[in-house]
Design a protein around this motif. Structure first.
Motif, PDB file in Angstrom:
ATOM      1  N   GLN A 104       1.667  -7.702  -6.069  1.00 42.09           N
ATOM      2  CA  GLN A 104       0.278  -7.242  -6.028  1.00 42.09           C
ATOM      3  C   GLN A 104       0.011  -6.181  -4.975  1.00 42.09           C
ATOM      4  O   GLN A 104      -1.074  -5.609  -4.937  1.00 42.09           O
ATOM      5  CB  GLN A 104      -0.655  -8.441  -5.791  1.00 42.09           C
ATOM      6  CG  GLN A 104      -0.635  -9.437  -6.922  1.00 42.09           C
ATOM      7  CD  GLN A 104      -1.533 -10.624  -6.650  1.00 42.09           C
ATOM      8  OE1 GLN A 104      -2.391 -10.587  -5.792  1.00 42.09           O
ATOM      9  NE2 GLN A 104      -1.323 -11.698  -7.401  1.00 42.09           N
ATOM     10  N   LEU A 105       0.962  -5.937  -4.096  1.00 37.24           N
ATOM     11  CA  LEU A 105       0.756  -4.988  -3.011  1.00 37.24           C
ATOM     12  C   LEU A 105       2.069  -4.268  -2.747  1.00 37.24           C
ATOM     13  O   LEU A 105       3.054  -4.896  -2.368  1.00 37.24           O
ATOM     14  CB  LEU A 105       0.297  -5.741  -1.747  1.00 37.24           C
ATOM     15  CG  LEU A 105      -0.138  -4.931  -0.552  1.00 37.24           C
ATOM     16  CD1 LEU A 105      -1.394  -4.121  -0.870  1.00 37.24           C
ATOM     17  CD2 LEU A 105      -0.418  -5.838   0.634  1.00 37.24           C
ATOM     18  N   SER A 106       2.074  -2.966  -2.947  1.00 39.63           N
ATOM     19  CA  SER A 106       3.302  -2.209  -2.736  1.00 39.63           C
ATOM     20  C   SER A 106       3.438  -1.796  -1.274  1.00 39.63           C
ATOM     21  O   SER A 106       2.450  -1.731  -0.539  1.00 39.63           O
ATOM     22  CB  SER A 106       3.323  -0.963  -3.619  1.00 39.63           C
ATOM     23  OG  SER A 106       2.411   0.003  -3.120  1.00 39.63           O
ATOM     24  N   THR A 107       4.650  -1.500  -0.882  1.00 38.47           N
ATOM     25  CA  THR A 107       4.863  -1.038   0.490  1.00 38.47           C
ATOM     26  C   THR A 107       4.180   0.307   0.719  1.00 38.47           C
ATOM     27  O   THR A 107       3.693   0.566   1.818  1.00 38.47           O
ATOM     28  CB  THR A 107       6.369  -0.946   0.812  1.00 38.47           C
ATOM     29  OG1 THR A 107       6.995  -0.085  -0.129  1.00 38.47           O
ATOM     30  CG2 THR A 107       7.021  -2.317   0.767  1.00 38.47           C
ATOM     31  N   ASP A 108       4.131   1.141  -0.304  1.00 38.44           N
ATOM     32  CA  ASP A 108       3.419   2.421  -0.166  1.00 38.44           C
ATOM     33  C   ASP A 108       1.929   2.199   0.088  1.00 38.44           C
ATOM     34  O   ASP A 108       1.329   2.877   0.920  1.00 38.44           O
ATOM     35  CB  ASP A 108       3.611   3.299  -1.404  1.00 38.44           C
ATOM     36  CG  ASP A 108       5.013   3.858  -1.517  1.00 38.44           C
ATOM     37  OD1 ASP A 108       5.725   3.930  -0.479  1.00 38.44           O
ATOM     38  OD2 ASP A 108       5.415   4.221  -2.640  1.00 38.44           O
ATOM     39  N   THR A 109       1.344   1.242  -0.617  1.00 44.18           N
ATOM     40  CA  THR A 109      -0.073   0.930  -0.408  1.00 44.18           C
ATOM     41  C   THR A 109      -0.304   0.408   1.001  1.00 44.18           C
ATOM     42  O   THR A 109      -1.270   0.779   1.657  1.00 44.18           O
ATOM     43  CB  THR A 109      -0.553  -0.100  -1.460  1.00 44.18           C
ATOM     44  OG1 THR A 109      -0.370   0.459  -2.766  1.00 44.18           O
ATOM     45  CG2 THR A 109      -2.012  -0.460  -1.253  1.00 44.18           C
ATOM     46  N   VAL A 110       0.589  -0.457   1.470  1.00 38.70           N
ATOM     47  CA  VAL A 110       0.463  -0.977   2.835  1.00 38.70           C
ATOM     48  C   VAL A 110       0.493   0.177   3.833  1.00 38.70           C
ATOM     49  O   VAL A 110      -0.340   0.251   4.740  1.00 38.70           O
ATOM     50  CB  VAL A 110       1.572  -2.010   3.147  1.00 38.70           C
ATOM     51  CG1 VAL A 110       1.638  -2.322   4.636  1.00 38.70           C
ATOM     52  CG2 VAL A 110       1.344  -3.277   2.349  1.00 38.70           C
ATOM     53  N   GLY A 120      -2.028  -9.920   7.976  1.00 43.77           N
ATOM     54  CA  GLY A 120      -2.489 -10.001   6.588  1.00 43.77           C
ATOM     55  C   GLY A 120      -1.555  -9.267   5.642  1.00 43.77           C
ATOM     56  O   GLY A 120      -1.186  -9.786   4.579  1.00 43.77           O
ATOM     57  N   PHE A 121      -1.163  -8.053   6.007  1.00 49.15           N
ATOM     58  CA  PHE A 121      -0.213  -7.316   5.173  1.00 49.15           C
ATOM     59  C   PHE A 121       1.086  -8.101   5.041  1.00 49.15           C
ATOM     60  O   PHE A 121       1.667  -8.185   3.952  1.00 49.15           O
ATOM     61  CB  PHE A 121       0.100  -5.940   5.771  1.00 49.15           C
ATOM     62  CG  PHE A 121      -0.982  -4.913   5.592  1.00 49.15           C
ATOM     63  CD1 PHE A 121      -1.795  -4.909   4.473  1.00 49.15           C
ATOM     64  CD2 PHE A 121      -1.162  -3.928   6.541  1.00 49.15           C
ATOM     65  CE1 PHE A 121      -2.782  -3.944   4.298  1.00 49.15           C
ATOM     66  CE2 PHE A 121      -2.138  -2.955   6.379  1.00 49.15           C
ATOM     67  CZ  PHE A 121      -2.955  -2.960   5.259  1.00 49.15           C
ATOM     68  N   THR A 122       1.543  -8.666   6.134  1.00 50.14           N
ATOM     69  CA  THR A 122       2.796  -9.421   6.117  1.00 50.14           C
ATOM     70  C   THR A 122       2.708 -10.601   5.155  1.00 50.14           C
ATOM     71  O   THR A 122       3.583 -10.798   4.308  1.00 50.14           O
ATOM     72  CB  THR A 122       3.154  -9.896   7.535  1.00 50.14           C
ATOM     73  OG1 THR A 122       3.319  -8.739   8.361  1.00 50.14           O
ATOM     74  CG2 THR A 122       4.416 -10.733   7.552  1.00 50.14           C
ATOM     75  N   LEU A 123       1.635 -11.372   5.265  1.00 56.29           N
ATOM     76  CA  LEU A 123       1.474 -12.528   4.372  1.00 56.29           C
ATOM     77  C   LEU A 123       1.365 -12.109   2.918  1.00 56.29           C
ATOM     78  O   LEU A 123       1.964 -12.718   2.031  1.00 56.29           O
ATOM     79  CB  LEU A 123       0.264 -13.355   4.789  1.00 56.29           C
ATOM     80  CG  LEU A 123       0.470 -14.216   6.025  1.00 56.29           C
ATOM     81  CD1 LEU A 123      -0.839 -14.847   6.466  1.00 56.29           C
ATOM     82  CD2 LEU A 123       1.520 -15.290   5.759  1.00 56.29           C
ATOM     83  N   HIS A 124       0.596 -11.062   2.651  1.00 50.51           N
ATOM     84  CA  HIS A 124       0.442 -10.610   1.267  1.00 50.51           C
ATOM     85  C   HIS A 124       1.767 -10.122   0.691  1.00 50.51           C
ATOM     86  O   HIS A 124       2.077 -10.395  -0.478  1.00 50.51           O
ATOM     87  CB  HIS A 124      -0.634  -9.536   1.159  1.00 50.51           C
ATOM     88  CG  HIS A 124      -2.012 -10.101   1.191  1.00 50.51           C
ATOM     89  ND1 HIS A 124      -2.768 -10.287   0.056  1.00 50.51           N
ATOM     90  CD2 HIS A 124      -2.755 -10.557   2.218  1.00 50.51           C
ATOM     91  CE1 HIS A 124      -3.934 -10.833   0.385  1.00 50.51           C
ATOM     92  NE2 HIS A 124      -3.944 -10.996   1.691  1.00 50.51           N
ATOM     93  N   LEU A 125       2.547  -9.401   1.485  1.00 46.35           N
ATOM     94  CA  LEU A 125       3.847  -8.936   0.988  1.00 46.35           C
ATOM     95  C   LEU A 125       4.804 -10.098   0.749  1.00 46.35           C
ATOM     96  O   LEU A 125       5.630 -10.045  -0.159  1.00 46.35           O
ATOM     97  CB  LEU A 125       4.467  -7.927   1.957  1.00 46.35           C
ATOM     98  CG  LEU A 125       3.815  -6.543   1.944  1.00 46.35           C
ATOM     99  CD1 LEU A 125       4.322  -5.707   3.114  1.00 46.35           C
ATOM    100  CD2 LEU A 125       4.057  -5.829   0.622  1.00 46.35           C
TER     101      LEU A 125
END
Length: 188
Positions: free
Chosen positions: A168-174, A157-162
């Motif tokens: 909408q999604l920062s690497t720090d948030t991930v 999910g993180f991969t697809l969102h990034l």
């Protein structure tokens, strides 16, 4: 004197040319002609190393796995068990440009693999291997083995969102959310 060619290195260069085509133009732009042009060689020279497009695509997918394995093999992370497991999990998430390109190639061809039985078998094998890798990490933090599916889904999910919504999604948030999840399932 005949020119000596490192065939393994040349195959890798041609595969990397395919990656550049995918990253710049998308999976649909992958053809022997386009990859050869990107690599600066003739289609005939490319076919010397890859008899058909399926061989070239399989090589591209295998290179994703090879690069992941190389990162894992050289990873040396001091810290708590959760920090160490997080560092390993992060190797599967496109948190930098190199991993973003890997993920674009991977997901682009996973969709195409549904129409190609050989590629489909390869993508299923890689998914099983990744799941097995995650299953090996969970005991290190005392997490139950039943958590492997949730962790795998979270990473995908993180991969697809990034890839799809990088604004909408920062690497720090991930990283923060991955850490929170690992801490929530850890019992050490």
């Amino acid at each position: 004197m005949p020119k000596i060619v490192d065939h393994v290195a040349r195959r890798r260069q041609l595969t990397e040319a395919l990656w550049r085509v995918v990253s710049r133009d998308g999976v649909d732009a992958v053809s022997v002609r386009n990859v050869a042009a990107e690599a600066g060689c003739s289609p005939g020279a490319l076919r010397h190393y890859f008899p058909d497009q399926s061989d070239l695509v399989a090589s591209a997918l295998a290179l994703v796995g090879d690069r992941f394995a190389a990162r894992i093999a050289t990873l040396d992370v001091p810290g708590t068990p959760v920090e160490i497991v997080q560092a390993y999990c992060e190797q599967m998430i496109p948190l930098d440009e190199a991993r973003r390109i890997e993920a674009e190639v991977w997901f682009g061809f996973v969709i195409r693999a549904r129409l190609d039985p050989a590629l489909d078998a390869l993508t299923h094998r890689v998914q099983r291997d990744l799941r097995g890798f995650l299953a090996q990490l969970l005991p290190y933090i005392g997490a139950p083995s039943a958590e492997v599916d949730r962790l795998h889904a979270l990473i995908d999910g993180f991969t697809l969102h990034l890839l799809l919504y990088p604004d909408q999604l920062s690497t720090d948030t991930v990283r923060e959310r991955l850490r929170a999840h690992l801490e929530s399932i850890a019992s050490v």
